[in-house]
Design a protein around this motif. Structure first.
Motif, PDB file in Angstrom:
ATOM      1  N   ARG A   4       0.821  -1.211   0.000  1.00 41.93           N
ATOM      2  CA  ARG A   4       0.000   0.000   0.000  1.00 41.93           C
ATOM      3  C   ARG A   4       0.861   1.271   0.000  1.00 41.93           C
ATOM      4  O   ARG A   4       0.519   2.257  -0.629  1.00 41.93           O
ATOM      5  CB  ARG A   4      -0.972  -0.025   1.187  1.00 41.93           C
ATOM      6  CG  ARG A   4      -2.168  -0.930   0.922  1.00 41.93           C
ATOM      7  CD  ARG A   4      -3.131  -0.971   2.101  1.00 41.93           C
ATOM      8  NE  ARG A   4      -4.351  -1.685   1.754  1.00 41.93           N
ATOM      9  CZ  ARG A   4      -4.500  -3.001   1.826  1.00 41.93           C
ATOM     10  NH1 ARG A   4      -3.469  -3.748   2.248  1.00 41.93           N
ATOM     11  NH2 ARG A   4      -5.640  -3.577   1.490  1.00 41.93           N
ATOM     12  N   HIS A   5       1.970   1.242   0.707  1.00 48.36           N
ATOM     13  CA  HIS A   5       2.862   2.392   0.686  1.00 48.36           C
ATOM     14  C   HIS A   5       3.422   2.602  -0.723  1.00 48.36           C
ATOM     15  O   HIS A   5       3.512   3.743  -1.201  1.00 48.36           O
ATOM     16  CB  HIS A   5       4.008   2.197   1.682  1.00 48.36           C
ATOM     17  CG  HIS A   5       3.682   2.615   3.082  1.00 48.36           C
ATOM     18  ND1 HIS A   5       4.002   3.852   3.585  1.00 48.36           N
ATOM     19  CD2 HIS A   5       3.042   1.965   4.092  1.00 48.36           C
ATOM     20  CE1 HIS A   5       3.591   3.949   4.839  1.00 48.36           C
ATOM     21  NE2 HIS A   5       2.999   2.803   5.169  1.00 48.36           N
ATOM     22  N   ALA A   6       3.801   1.508  -1.376  1.00 50.93           N
ATOM     23  CA  ALA A   6       4.315   1.608  -2.745  1.00 50.93           C
ATOM     24  C   ALA A   6       3.226   2.095  -3.693  1.00 50.93           C
ATOM     25  O   ALA A   6       3.462   2.957  -4.548  1.00 50.93           O
ATOM     26  CB  ALA A   6       4.854   0.257  -3.201  1.00 50.93           C
ATOM     27  N   ALA A   7       2.027   1.541  -3.541  1.00 54.84           N
ATOM     28  CA  ALA A   7       0.906   1.934  -4.401  1.00 54.84           C
ATOM     29  C   ALA A   7       0.554   3.403  -4.205  1.00 54.84           C
ATOM     30  O   ALA A   7       0.266   4.121  -5.169  1.00 54.84           O
ATOM     31  CB  ALA A   7      -0.304   1.051  -4.102  1.00 54.84           C
ATOM     32  N   GLN A   8       0.578   3.857  -2.952  1.00 60.54           N
ATOM     33  CA  GLN A   8       0.250   5.256  -2.673  1.00 60.54           C
ATOM     34  C   GLN A   8       1.235   6.193  -3.359  1.00 60.54           C
ATOM     35  O   GLN A   8       0.847   7.224  -3.936  1.00 60.54           O
ATOM     36  CB  GLN A   8       0.263   5.500  -1.162  1.00 60.54           C
ATOM     37  CG  GLN A   8      -0.186   6.905  -0.765  1.00 60.54           C
ATOM     38  CD  GLN A   8      -0.056   7.137   0.734  1.00 60.54           C
ATOM     39  OE1 GLN A   8       1.027   7.028   1.297  1.00 60.54           O
ATOM     40  NE2 GLN A   8      -1.174   7.427   1.385  1.00 60.54           N
ATOM     41  N   CYS A   9       2.510   5.858  -3.319  1.00 58.95           N
ATOM     42  CA  CYS A   9       3.535   6.672  -3.964  1.00 58.95           C
ATOM     43  C   CYS A   9       3.273   6.771  -5.468  1.00 58.95           C
ATOM     44  O   CYS A   9       3.383   7.855  -6.065  1.00 58.95           O
ATOM     45  CB  CYS A   9       4.910   6.052  -3.705  1.00 58.95           C
ATOM     46  SG  CYS A   9       6.302   7.043  -4.273  1.00 58.95           S
ATOM     47  N   LEU A  10       2.896   5.654  -6.086  1.00 59.40           N
ATOM     48  CA  LEU A  10       2.630   5.634  -7.528  1.00 59.40           C
ATOM     49  C   LEU A  10       1.337   6.346  -7.882  1.00 59.40           C
ATOM     50  O   LEU A  10       1.255   7.044  -8.899  1.00 59.40           O
ATOM     51  CB  LEU A  10       2.600   4.181  -8.021  1.00 59.40           C
ATOM     52  CG  LEU A  10       3.926   3.423  -7.911  1.00 59.40           C
ATOM     53  CD1 LEU A  10       3.718   1.937  -8.161  1.00 59.40           C
ATOM     54  CD2 LEU A  10       4.952   3.992  -8.886  1.00 59.40           C
ATOM     55  N   LYS A  11       0.328   6.200  -7.034  1.00 56.31           N
ATOM     56  CA  LYS A  11      -0.946   6.888  -7.290  1.00 56.31           C
ATOM     57  C   LYS A  11      -0.762   8.405  -7.187  1.00 56.31           C
ATOM     58  O   LYS A  11      -1.313   9.167  -7.984  1.00 56.31           O
ATOM     59  CB  LYS A  11      -2.019   6.423  -6.292  1.00 56.31           C
ATOM     60  CG  LYS A  11      -2.522   5.001  -6.483  1.00 56.31           C
ATOM     61  CD  LYS A  11      -3.417   4.862  -7.718  1.00 56.31           C
ATOM     62  CE  LYS A  11      -4.796   5.491  -7.565  1.00 56.31           C
ATOM     63  NZ  LYS A  11      -5.694   4.717  -6.723  1.00 56.31           N
ATOM     64  N   GLN A  12       0.019   8.846  -6.211  1.00 51.10           N
ATOM     65  CA  GLN A  12       0.276  10.281  -6.047  1.00 51.10           C
ATOM     66  C   GLN A  12       1.049  10.848  -7.231  1.00 51.10           C
ATOM     67  O   GLN A  12       0.985  12.052  -7.509  1.00 51.10           O
ATOM     68  CB  GLN A  12       1.026  10.535  -4.738  1.00 51.10           C
ATOM     69  CG  GLN A  12       0.165  10.323  -3.499  1.00 51.10           C
ATOM     70  CD  GLN A  12       0.959  10.401  -2.202  1.00 51.10           C
ATOM     71  OE1 GLN A  12       2.193  10.365  -2.207  1.00 51.10           O
ATOM     72  NE2 GLN A  12       0.252  10.498  -1.076  1.00 51.10           N
TER      73      GLN A  12
END
Length: 236
Positions: free
Chosen positions: A214-222
């Motif tokens: 989720r931390h990785a996904a959040q970085c990519l979504k941002q």
């Protein structure tokens, strides 16, 4: 030519059928005994994290999802960040021992046992970029390779290194509240691709708490990604 099990090193026996005379038998990397100890995830599973619902008490399931994922989705910071995780196997005792040999003893060749399954799973997903979860510099130096990258490359997947890891504190040792509110462990790499409106697939070895993904996904979504899903070898 004889082939031998990557784990126990016994000879792999191929059953003789008419198809085996007409076509080259499908390559196998584990013997029947070792292969039987891998537990594929089948049946109903959480639609977000792939956790088998049969392993949960009924009151820990709501609308086809486990309560852990529902808690993530109830938090505005994390809602919709990770669209879906797909795990192929349960993280049972056999898988734990097998992955320990791979990750900590450097037996890189052990990834071949899963390459066909990983390639098949990815081919069924509608994603434009594949991103392995990175290790910290310290962990990479210790092991000599990134296990997520190894799983992807052995399966013949082309990956993009869009993320760097800022630190390597183990998320599984934190409380749930600490995991949710912890500082992000990832940043975009210095020269990232334009990922605006891209569908991205993260690759990692184990889904345990879901925090790392989720931390990785959040970085990519941002950074503009349209959606982020993940494929993990095992579900802890």
């Amino acid at each position: 030519m004889n082939t031998y099990c990557l784990d126990c090193h016994s000879e792999i026996e191929y059953s003789m059928t008419w198809n085996s005379f007409l076509f080259t038998p499908k390559e196998r990397w584990l013997c029947g005994k070792c292969e039987s100890q891998l537990q594929s995830i089948t049946g109903e599973r959480c639609s977000i994290c792939s956790r088998p619902l049969s392993l949960l008490e009924p009151h820990h399931i709501k609308e086809g999802n486990c309560l852990d994922c529902l808690r993530w989705e109830q938090d505005p910071q994390w809602r919709g960040v990770l669209t879906k995780n797909t795990s192929l196997f349960l993280y049972n005792d056999y898988m734990k021992t097998y992955l320990a040999r791979f990750k900590y003893r450097g037996d890189y060749i052990l990834t071949k046992a899963f390459s066909a399954r990983i390639k098949e799973a990815v081919s069924a997903m509608n994603t434009s970029l594949i991103v392995p979860i990175p290790l910290s510099g310290e962990r990479l130096q210790e092991r000599g390779f990134n296990q997520a990258e190894a799983l992807a490359s052995t399966a013949g997947l082309q990956t993009q290194h869009l993320l760097i890891r800022k630190h390597s504190e183990k998320q599984s040792k934190k409380s749930r509240n600490e995991r949710i509110h912890s500082e992000t462990v990832f940043a975009l790499s210095p020269t990232p691709l334009n990922i605006t409106n891209q569908s991205i697939l993260l690759i990692d070895d184990i889904y345990t708490t879901g925090t790392t993904l989720r931390h990785a996904a959040q970085c990519l979504k941002q950074a503009g990604a349209k959606q982020v899903c993940s494929l993990t070898l095992a579900r802890g």
